[in-house]
Design an enzyme around this catalytic site. Structure first.
Site, PDB file in Angstrom:
ATOM      1  N   ARG A  50       7.351 -11.305 -19.813  1.00  0.00           N
ATOM      2  CA  ARG A  50       7.556 -12.875 -20.583  1.00  0.00           C
ATOM      3  C   ARG A  50       7.342 -12.573 -22.038  1.00  0.00           C
ATOM      4  O   ARG A  50       7.013 -13.794 -22.270  1.00  0.00           O
ATOM      5  CB  ARG A  50       6.967 -13.643 -20.114  1.00  0.00           C
ATOM      6  CG  ARG A  50       5.311 -13.370 -20.091  1.00  0.00           C
ATOM      7  CD  ARG A  50       4.500 -15.024 -18.861  1.00  0.00           C
ATOM      8  NE  ARG A  50       3.838 -14.467 -17.949  1.00  0.00           N
ATOM      9  CZ  ARG A  50       2.795 -14.994 -17.370  1.00  0.00           C
ATOM     10  NH1 ARG A  50       2.888 -15.667 -16.918  1.00  0.00           N
ATOM     11  NH2 ARG A  50       1.413 -14.369 -17.108  1.00  0.00           N
ATOM     12  N   ASP A  92      10.790 -15.519 -18.324  1.00  0.00           N
ATOM     13  CA  ASP A  92       8.940 -16.377 -17.372  1.00  0.00           C
ATOM     14  C   ASP A  92       9.612 -16.796 -16.374  1.00  0.00           C
ATOM     15  O   ASP A  92      10.985 -17.024 -16.021  1.00  0.00           O
ATOM     16  CB  ASP A  92       8.943 -17.782 -18.479  1.00  0.00           C
ATOM     17  CG  ASP A  92       7.855 -18.404 -17.449  1.00  0.00           C
ATOM     18  OD1 ASP A  92       7.775 -18.161 -16.650  1.00  0.00           O
ATOM     19  OD2 ASP A  92       7.184 -19.411 -18.052  1.00  0.00           O
ATOM     20  N   HIS A 176       3.114   2.860  -0.927  1.00  0.00           N
ATOM     21  CA  HIS A 176       3.325   4.267  -1.541  1.00  0.00           C
ATOM     22  C   HIS A 176       2.715   4.935  -1.252  1.00  0.00           C
ATOM     23  O   HIS A 176       3.206   6.233  -0.849  1.00  0.00           O
ATOM     24  CB  HIS A 176       3.102   3.955  -3.221  1.00  0.00           C
ATOM     25  CG  HIS A 176       0.746   3.902  -3.278  1.00  0.00           C
ATOM     26  ND1 HIS A 176       0.337   3.077  -2.959  1.00  0.00           N
ATOM     27  CD2 HIS A 176       0.320   5.227  -3.240  1.00  0.00           C
ATOM     28  CE1 HIS A 176      -1.033   3.645  -2.758  1.00  0.00           C
ATOM     29  NE2 HIS A 176      -0.701   4.871  -3.524  1.00  0.00           N
ATOM     30  N   LYS A 180       4.230   9.826  -0.643  1.00  0.00           N
ATOM     31  CA  LYS A 180       3.402  11.122  -0.438  1.00  0.00           C
ATOM     32  C   LYS A 180       3.374  12.083   0.481  1.00  0.00           C
ATOM     33  O   LYS A 180       4.038  12.107   1.134  1.00  0.00           O
ATOM     34  CB  LYS A 180       1.529  10.893  -0.264  1.00  0.00           C
ATOM     35  CG  LYS A 180       0.965   9.874  -1.421  1.00  0.00           C
ATOM     36  CD  LYS A 180      -0.234   9.430  -0.622  1.00  0.00           C
ATOM     37  CE  LYS A 180      -1.334   8.373  -1.578  1.00  0.00           C
ATOM     38  NZ  LYS A 180      -1.769   9.040  -2.870  1.00  0.00           N
ATOM     39  N   ASP A 233      -6.154  -4.889   1.338  1.00  0.00           N
ATOM     40  CA  ASP A 233      -5.738  -3.511   0.464  1.00  0.00           C
ATOM     41  C   ASP A 233      -5.409  -2.351   0.679  1.00  0.00           C
ATOM     42  O   ASP A 233      -4.262  -1.602   0.908  1.00  0.00           O
ATOM     43  CB  ASP A 233      -6.870  -3.603  -0.975  1.00  0.00           C
ATOM     44  CG  ASP A 233      -6.354  -2.798  -1.410  1.00  0.00           C
ATOM     45  OD1 ASP A 233      -5.312  -3.202  -2.663  1.00  0.00           O
ATOM     46  OD2 ASP A 233      -7.370  -1.784  -2.298  1.00  0.00           O
ATOM     47  N   HIS A 238      -2.010   1.342   3.863  1.00  0.00           N
ATOM     48  CA  HIS A 238      -1.623   2.742   4.519  1.00  0.00           C
ATOM     49  C   HIS A 238      -2.398   2.885   5.472  1.00  0.00           C
ATOM     50  O   HIS A 238      -1.594   4.419   5.852  1.00  0.00           O
ATOM     51  CB  HIS A 238      -2.895   3.127   3.363  1.00  0.00           C
ATOM     52  CG  HIS A 238      -2.500   2.282   1.872  1.00  0.00           C
ATOM     53  ND1 HIS A 238      -1.078   2.246   1.326  1.00  0.00           N
ATOM     54  CD2 HIS A 238      -3.133   1.527   0.470  1.00  0.00           C
ATOM     55  CE1 HIS A 238      -1.086   1.498   0.293  1.00  0.00           C
ATOM     56  NE2 HIS A 238      -2.017   1.424  -0.492  1.00  0.00           N
ATOM     57  N   LYS A 343     -12.763  11.312  -4.079  1.00  0.00           N
ATOM     58  CA  LYS A 343     -11.111  10.454  -3.619  1.00  0.00           C
ATOM     59  C   LYS A 343     -11.521  11.529  -2.004  1.00  0.00           C
ATOM     60  O   LYS A 343     -10.667  12.964  -3.222  1.00  0.00           O
ATOM     61  CB  LYS A 343     -10.634  10.428  -4.459  1.00  0.00           C
ATOM     62  CG  LYS A 343      -9.505  10.046  -4.421  1.00  0.00           C
ATOM     63  CD  LYS A 343      -8.929   9.587  -5.341  1.00  0.00           C
ATOM     64  CE  LYS A 343      -7.027   9.763  -5.262  1.00  0.00           C
ATOM     65  NZ  LYS A 343      -6.848   8.078  -4.613  1.00  0.00           N
TER      66      LYS A 343
HETATM   67  N1  LIG Z   1      -2.007  -2.307 -10.133  1.00  0.00           N
HETATM   68  C1  LIG Z   1      -2.480  -1.027  -9.001  1.00  0.00           C
HETATM   69  O1  LIG Z   1      -2.660  -0.249  -9.131  1.00  0.00           O
HETATM   70  C2  LIG Z   1      -1.386  -1.837  -7.746  1.00  0.00           C
HETATM   71  C3  LIG Z   1      -0.434  -2.974  -7.647  1.00  0.00           C
HETATM   72  N2  LIG Z   1       0.014  -2.986  -6.849  1.00  0.00           N
HETATM   73  C4  LIG Z   1       1.043  -4.463  -6.910  1.00  0.00           C
HETATM   74  O2  LIG Z   1       2.181  -4.614  -7.616  1.00  0.00           O
HETATM   75  C5  LIG Z   1       2.115  -5.510  -8.545  1.00  0.00           C
HETATM   76  C6  LIG Z   1       1.366  -6.059  -9.624  1.00  0.00           C
HETATM   77  O3  LIG Z   1       0.471  -5.295  -9.847  1.00  0.00           O
HETATM   78  P1  LIG Z   1      -0.716  -5.540 -11.186  1.00  0.00           P
HETATM   79  O4  LIG Z   1       1.131  -4.511 -12.073  1.00  0.00           O
HETATM   80  O5  LIG Z   1      -1.775  -4.789 -10.900  1.00  0.00           O
HETATM   81  O6  LIG Z   1      -0.512  -6.525 -12.027  1.00  0.00           O
HETATM   82  P2  LIG Z   1      -0.261  -7.336 -13.820  1.00  0.00           P
HETATM   83  O7  LIG Z   1      -1.254  -8.214 -13.486  1.00  0.00           O
HETATM   84  O8  LIG Z   1      -1.219  -6.301 -14.504  1.00  0.00           O
HETATM   85  O9  LIG Z   1       1.072  -6.968 -13.757  1.00  0.00           O
HETATM   86  C7  LIG Z   1       1.495  -8.656 -12.962  1.00  0.00           C
HETATM   87  C8  LIG Z   1       3.539  -8.905 -14.852  1.00  0.00           C
HETATM   88  O10 LIG Z   1       4.015  -9.730 -14.101  1.00  0.00           O
HETATM   89  C9  LIG Z   1       4.230 -10.304 -15.248  1.00  0.00           C
HETATM   90  N3  LIG Z   1       4.183 -11.697 -15.120  1.00  0.00           N
HETATM   91  C10 LIG Z   1       3.272 -12.555 -13.834  1.00  0.00           C
HETATM   92  N4  LIG Z   1       3.314 -14.002 -13.923  1.00  0.00           N
HETATM   93  C11 LIG Z   1       4.902 -13.786 -15.013  1.00  0.00           C
HETATM   94  C12 LIG Z   1       5.959 -14.674 -15.068  1.00  0.00           C
HETATM   95  N5  LIG Z   1       5.761 -15.804 -14.776  1.00  0.00           N
HETATM   96  N6  LIG Z   1       6.761 -14.630 -15.830  1.00  0.00           N
HETATM   97  C13 LIG Z   1       7.263 -13.119 -16.156  1.00  0.00           C
HETATM   98  N7  LIG Z   1       6.402 -12.540 -15.807  1.00  0.00           N
HETATM   99  C14 LIG Z   1       5.075 -12.450 -15.159  1.00  0.00           C
HETATM  100  C15 LIG Z   1       2.733 -10.461 -15.862  1.00  0.00           C
HETATM  101  O11 LIG Z   1       2.905 -10.670 -17.171  1.00  0.00           O
HETATM  102  P3  LIG Z   1       1.494 -10.701 -17.981  1.00  0.00           P
HETATM  103  O12 LIG Z   1       0.913  -9.871 -18.684  1.00  0.00           O
HETATM  104  O13 LIG Z   1       2.595 -12.132 -19.440  1.00  0.00           O
HETATM  105  O14 LIG Z   1       0.206 -12.005 -17.252  1.00  0.00           O
HETATM  106  C16 LIG Z   1       2.593  -8.386 -15.840  1.00  0.00           C
HETATM  107  O15 LIG Z   1       3.387  -7.562 -16.682  1.00  0.00           O
HETATM  108  C17 LIG Z   1       1.474  -6.420  -7.171  1.00  0.00           C
HETATM  109  O16 LIG Z   1       2.167  -7.282  -6.103  1.00  0.00           O
HETATM  110  C18 LIG Z   1       0.296  -6.310  -6.931  1.00  0.00           C
HETATM  111  O17 LIG Z   1      -0.211  -6.326  -6.169  1.00  0.00           O
HETATM  112  C19 LIG Z   1       0.725  -2.647  -5.371  1.00  0.00           C
HETATM  113  C20 LIG Z   1       0.137  -1.521  -5.436  1.00  0.00           C
HETATM  114  C21 LIG Z   1      -1.744  -0.765  -6.726  1.00  0.00           C
HETATM  115  O1  LIG Z   2      -2.318   0.398  -3.176  1.00  0.00           O
HETATM  116  C1  LIG Z   2      -3.790   0.505  -3.607  1.00  0.00           C
HETATM  117  O2  LIG Z   2      -3.670   2.323  -3.384  1.00  0.00           O
HETATM  118  C2  LIG Z   2      -5.301   2.211  -4.498  1.00  0.00           C
HETATM  119  C3  LIG Z   2      -5.380   4.301  -4.004  1.00  0.00           C
HETATM  120  O3  LIG Z   2      -4.047   5.094  -3.518  1.00  0.00           O
HETATM  121  P1  LIG Z   2      -4.404   6.383  -3.926  1.00  0.00           P
HETATM  122  O4  LIG Z   2      -2.428   6.688  -4.242  1.00  0.00           O
HETATM  123  O5  LIG Z   2      -4.928   6.676  -4.880  1.00  0.00           O
HETATM  124  O6  LIG Z   2      -4.891   6.515  -2.576  1.00  0.00           O
HETATM  125  C4  LIG Z   2      -6.461   1.516  -4.239  1.00  0.00           C
HETATM  126  O7  LIG Z   2      -7.055   2.682  -4.988  1.00  0.00           O
HETATM  127  C5  LIG Z   2      -5.670  -0.008  -4.506  1.00  0.00           C
HETATM  128  O8  LIG Z   2      -7.357  -0.402  -4.921  1.00  0.00           O
HETATM  129  C6  LIG Z   2      -4.781   0.152  -3.193  1.00  0.00           C
HETATM  130  O9  LIG Z   2      -4.116  -1.817  -4.066  1.00  0.00           O
END
Ligand SMILES: NC(=O)C1=CN([C@@H]2O[C@H](COP(=O)(O)OP(=O)(O)OC[C@H]3O[C@@H](n4cnc5c(N)ncnc54)[C@H](OP(=O)(O)O)[C@@H]3O)[C@@H](O)[C@H]2O)C=CC1
Ligand SMILES: O=C1O[C@H](COP(=O)(O)O)[C@@H](O)[C@H](O)[C@H]1O
Length: 497
Positions: A50, A92, A176, A180, A233, A238, A343
């Site tokens: 966005r 958005d 994910h 692996k 989580d 996993h 880990k």
């Molecule tokens: N981060 C991780 O290590 C992991 C994440 N996940 C999953 O991946 C998904 C993303 O996680 P993560 O990257 O951490 O989350 P973030 O909050 O870092 O990123 C989410 C993204 O979605 C965008 N977003 C949210 N709402 C809107 C909207 N209304 N319009 C446009 N863009 C929007 C955000 O934009 P903006 O920056 O503008 O808010 C941001 O770019 C989740 O489902 C999470 O559970 C799964 C495993 C591991």
């Molecule tokens: O999905 C998730 O996985 C990571 C661990 O993944 P790994 O590949 O590094 O073993 C975990 O840390 C995180 O909390 C969870 O959302």
């Protein structure tokens, strides 16, 4: 794995392209696939977020991310190929009108892959937005990140919203761990080796341990993590996926539904845990301050943004039982936690002891054979066996010693880079192969089992047991095995490369 569709160009649309997951994992994985020349030359990558960025700004962002998280120096030739594919659209996602110009960036005549790296709460909005552009047809694939929902009901709700627009054949739910290499290797180990295939049941196996230990804490994700906890989580997805692959019956083929049908049967056979047995077969913990790898770290309740009254668990141990013919009487002990000493993820199969001892009093307790499947970080497979110590003795008796048959991936496949799980999964989506993605019924079955434990914990009103950061979890998790005369496998993993 059987691949249903061929290598063809697509429009790969990354929703949430500026978020944490995209920056740390998805964009660097696309770069690695580019480097390996595994992306079709005509495939386009379209970032959606966005923030109002120009395509040039977006390209600069992606480059900076890859330099930061790519793991090696940027290869200019690879980057120039990847860069030529990139496009950006500001949307958005909650606002259907904001999708107005989206269709100008994609070509409806070819496959579109929509990767939703956003909070699951807006998956439905994104689907509605795509629908409003009239670009959803049977060639569109949608990738959903985990966790899908917070419990069975919310998971069903999200799945219902997505399936209003997409058929199950078009939905790729990511776990994910299924990407692996070593998790995938569970399938080859079990079904390409007759020594394991024929010894894989209650007749030969005493018990199984699955440990996924993390040394990190919650990495600035308090808001997300405190709502989820280690059960949602890590266990709901996993650990239960690993358990299913270890325990499933041989699938008829390696196609997606054959494997998923077998995994589902295992999940359905998990013995329910509820208020009547939860305190006997589960342990939950929360870390307090301590030292991890020599560094002082805060406790969970002292993390940034923490709610100091939180009772969210950062550690879970469970004795799971699978009520079917193959696994009758064989416990599967699961353990996962944050802020543990290191880990390490491992599956350890403990075989039964020999029925009779030929080797005299000094070997009264012949140790059982163990198969240790090292999922990470030192990927490999190891079997412990008893072996005669070479040489002569004055009494003519035989000296035995525990020895290891060890296959270390970093030594055996020294020239091969082990790809990140996301590289494998992104490639599989582009190829149109669903085998490594989780079907709706699997997710819902896993939630059914997990919800019952979470409800029982809530009813019990017991807070999680504290454990010091840098230890292997609460004392009771040792007790979970000790009272059955067993103990957790002590990992010897050290990353060699
Ligand atoms: N981060 C991780 O290590 C992991 C994440 N996940 C999953 O991946 C998904 C993303 O996680 P993560 O990257 O951490 O989350 P973030 O909050 O870092 O990123 C989410 C993204 O979605 C965008 N977003 C949210 N709402 C809107 C909207 N209304 N319009 C446009 N863009 C929007 C955000 O934009 P903006 O920056 O503008 O808010 C941001 O770019 C989740 O489902 C999470 O559970 C799964 C495993 C591991
Ligand atoms: O999905 C998730 O996985 C990571 C661990 O993944 P790994 O590949 O590094 O073993 C975990 O840390 C995180 O909390 C969870 O959302």
């Amino acid at each position: 794995m059987a691949v249903e569709n061929s290598y063809e160009p697509c429009d790969f649309v990354l929703f949430g392209t500026l978020g944490d997951l995209s920056r740390r994992k998805l964009l660097p994985s696309l770069y690695q696939l580019e480097k390996a020349e595994l992306i079709h030359p005509d495939t386009k990558i379209i970032g959606v977020a966005r923030q109002d960025l120009t395509v040039e700004d977006y390209i600069a962002e992606v480059k900076a991310n890859i330099e930061k998280f790519g793991g090696s120096d940027l290869c200019e030739a690879t980057w120039s190929r990847l860069c030529a594919r990139l496009d950006y659209v500001c949307v958005d996602m909650k606002d259907i009108n904001s999708f107005k110009t989206f269709d100008e960036h994609v070509d409806p005549s070819r496959t579109m892959v929509c990767y939703l790296a956003t909070p699951p709460a807006i998956y439905g909005d994104i689907c509605r937005g795509l629908h409003s552009c009239k670009i959803i047809d049977s060639s569109v694939r949608v990738v959903l990140e985990k966790p899908i929902g917070h419990d069975l009901e919310s998971s069903k709700n999200i799945n219902d919203q997505v399936s209003e627009y997409f058929d199950e054949k078009q939905i790729y739910r990511i776990d994910h761990y299924l990407g692996k290499e070593t998790v995938l290797n569970l399938i080859s180990l079990r079904f390409a080796n007759s020594i394991f295939a024929t010894n894989w049941d209650h007749n030969c196996i005493d018990h199984v341990q699955i440990s996924v230990a993390e040394s990190v804490g919650i990495e600035g994700r308090w808001g997300y993590f405190d709502d989820a906890g280690q059960m949602r989580d890590m266990v709901q997805n996993h650990l239960l996926q690993i358990l299913s692959l270890v325990a499933m019956e041989p699938p008829t083929t390696l196609d997606a539904d054959s494997i998923r049908d077998e995994k589902l049967k295992v999940l359905r056979a998990l013995r329910p845990i509820n208020a009547s047995n939860v305190s006997d077969v589960t342990v939950r913990g929360q870390y307090t301050s301590g030292f991890v790898k020599g560094e002082e770290v805060p406790g969970y309740l002292e993390e940034d943004d923490a709610n100091t009254q939180s009772t969210t668990e950062t550690f879970v141990a469970i004795k799971a039982e699978i009520d079917n013919w193959r696994w009758a009487g064989v416990p599967f002990y699961l353990r996962t936690g944050k802020r543990m000493p290191t880990k390490v993820s491992e599956v350890v199969i403990y075989f039964k002891r020999q029925p009779h001892n030929l080797f005299g009093a000094s070997f009264k307790n012949l140790p059982p054979n163990k198969l240790v499947i090292r999922l990470q970080p030192d990927e490999g497979v190891e079997i412990t066996v008893m072996n005669k110590v070479p040489g002569l003795t004055s009494t003519g008796s035989m000296d035995l010693q525990k020895s290891k048959l060890n296959l270390s991936f970093s030594e055996a496949f020294a020239d091969d880079r082990i790809p990140d799980a996301y590289e494998k999964l992104l490639l599989e989506v582009m190829l149109g192969n669903q085998a490594l993605f989780v079907r709706r019924d699997e997710i819902e079955q896993a939630w059914t089992w997990v919800d019952s434990i979470l409800d029982a914990w809530e009813q019990s009103n017991e807070p999680p047991e504290p454990y010091q950061a840098g230890t292997w979890g609460p004392v009771n998790s040792i007790g979970l095995l000790a009272r059955e005369n067993r103990s957790w496998y002590e990992s010897k993993q050290v990353k060699t490369k």
